[in-house]
Scaffold this active site. Structure first.
Site, PDB file in Angstrom:
ATOM      1  N   HIS A 248     -16.063 -76.515-123.940  1.00  0.00           N
ATOM      2  CA  HIS A 248     -17.528 -76.696-123.543  1.00  0.00           C
ATOM      3  C   HIS A 248     -17.816 -76.698-121.955  1.00  0.00           C
ATOM      4  CE1 HIS A 248     -21.337 -78.277-124.843  1.00  0.00           C
ATOM      5  NE2 HIS A 248     -21.556 -78.834-123.653  1.00  0.00           N
TER       6      HIS A 248
ATOM      7  N   TYR B  33     -33.336 -85.689-124.008  1.00  0.00           N
ATOM      8  CA  TYR B  33     -33.228 -85.213-125.300  1.00  0.00           C
ATOM      9  C   TYR B  33     -34.319 -85.415-126.313  1.00  0.00           C
ATOM     10  CZ  TYR B  33     -28.294 -83.672-124.803  1.00  0.00           C
ATOM     11  OH  TYR B  33     -27.087 -83.214-124.429  1.00  0.00           O
TER      12      TYR B  33
ATOM     13  N   ASP C  42     -24.483 -75.760-121.540  1.00  0.00           N
ATOM     14  CA  ASP C  42     -24.979 -76.886-122.274  1.00  0.00           C
ATOM     15  C   ASP C  42     -26.459 -76.829-121.930  1.00  0.00           C
ATOM     16  OD1 ASP C  42     -24.290 -79.467-123.763  1.00  0.00           O
ATOM     17  OD2 ASP C  42     -25.519 -80.132-122.148  1.00  0.00           O
TER      18      ASP C  42
END
Length: 391
Positions: free
Chosen positions: A369, A318, A184
């Protein structure tokens, strides 16, 4: 990276949660104001109300943070200041003298808790039925803004800056030659570390890879025609994700502060925000999050956000990635790179090779994931295999 922090001291650290924090959490859970839900909605509109209510009740009445706090504290932990940020990390030295240092980087909505099942086998393979020649000195930092490395106190903490901090951290630990692994966000930070310190990083291993390993725009029909069947499936999964699963990114990369109020004030809000991603991103064969990831481990991961009040500062990464430069790969890395694609991962080799030197590629029919949580054995073996030729 030359670090200008006045204090480069590395200080021992233990997690010691005040009982008042745990009492406050239980009170907040008991006083939750629940939303409504449409009949039969399931997970179509987001986190399922019956599931989250049940999980929150378990969190309040049965989950034992002290047990999991003690599990985390079994590993030596430290704090140091790098580039103005507090950096928390686990540092588990192998009993094998020739072990290769390895820095493991988590992602969002993950934490250091992701790696609890892989630290022992990686650092002491002899004690776990493995070959002692595969041993690593394991360093597991919390990304600045996450957990005990947060909250961050200034803007600009994007993936590139974290990579520079990791370079400095490994220097302080006395490691001149080491590997990097991550999924990730860790699959963005680890390759960036290879670009920051190419003479020190002997190899990069990633899972749950996206930026730098997938197309980020439309793919021409003639290119699609040349992809394998599994790559076409991954391309379709990317398109589906961008259309229906990218909402978290939209809010965290544009208005993380607005999101932070709800997640910092409401433990159920924080729980739902994270649990929905474990539902969506774990292996498709798992009907519910706890079918793929142990329920207590999921809650321990949530606790590391809740107790430290870092939902907002974690989300800010982010924003920083979207609004600052030097995090997206624009140059080709010469560092040997290995990719582990678990069943829900979407890396496509031809795109990965544009900016990475791909030396190892594995495709797995299981896992998802959160590989270190879902299929730790497969991840451990792939990491060992990749680094055998790089020691």
């Amino acid at each position: 990276m030359a670090d200008n922090s006045a204090n480069q001291e590395i200080r021992p650290f233990r997690i010691e949660t005040a009982q008042t924090q745990l009492d406050d959490l239980r009170d907040r859970l008991a006083a939750t104001r629940w939303p409504d839900e449409l009949p039969g909605a399931g997970w179509a509109y987001g986190a399922s109300l019956p599931y989250i209510r049940d999980l929150a009740d378990y969190w309040r009445t049965a989950y034992d943070w002290r047990e999991h706090e003690a599990r985390l504290n079994e590993h030596p932990q430290f704090l140091t200041e790098i580039d103005g940020a507090q950096v928390h990390f686990l540092h588990v030295r192998s009993p094998e003298p020739d072990a290769l240092p390895l820095v493991l980087t988590h992602g969002w909505p993950g934490s250091i808790a992701e790696f609890l099942d892989v630290i022992g086998p990686l650092s002491d393979p002899r004690a776990h039925g493995g070959d002692p020649a595969d041993a690593f000195h394991v360093v597991v930092p919390s990304i600045p803004g996450f957990g005990f490395s947060g909250p961050t106190r200034e803007a600009g903490w994007n993936a590139g800056r974290v990579a520079r901090a990791w370079s400095e951290l490994m220097r302080r630990l006395g490691y001149e030659r080491y590997g990097a692994q991550g999924g990730d966000l860790g699959a963005i930070i680890s390759p960036a570390l290879g670009r920051v310190a190419p003479d020190a990083v002997v190899g990069i291993h990633v899972n749950a890879a996206s930026v730098g390993f997938i197309p980020l725009g439309p793919v021409p029909d003639d290119v699609v025609a040349g992809l394998t069947d599994i790559e076409k499936k991954r391309l379709s999964a990317i398109a589906a994700f961008m259309g229906d699963g990218f909402g978290f990114n939209a809010i965290q990369s544009t208005r993380p502060q607005t999101l932070a109020y709800g997640l910092t004030d409401s433990p159920v809000g924080q729980l739902a925000w994270i649990t929905e991603k474990f539902k969506e991103w774990t292996n498709a064969s798992a009907e519910l999050p706890h079918d793929a990831v142990d329920r207590d481990r999921l809650l321990t991961n949530v606790m590391l956000y809740w107790l430290t009040g870092t939902a907002g500062s974690a989300a800010r990464m982010y924003y920083e990635n979207a609004h600052t430069g030097d995090w997206f790969p624009t140059t080709r890395s010469s560092v040997p790179t290995g990719v582990a694609n678990f069943a829900e991962d979407v890396a496509i080799r031809s795109y990965a090779e544009e900016t990475n030197t791909i030396a190892h590629w594995s495709d797995f029919a299981s896992g998802g994931h959160f590989a270190a949580l879902e299929t730790p054995g497969l991840l451990i073996e792939d990491v060992r295999l990749f680094f055998r030729g790089l020691r």
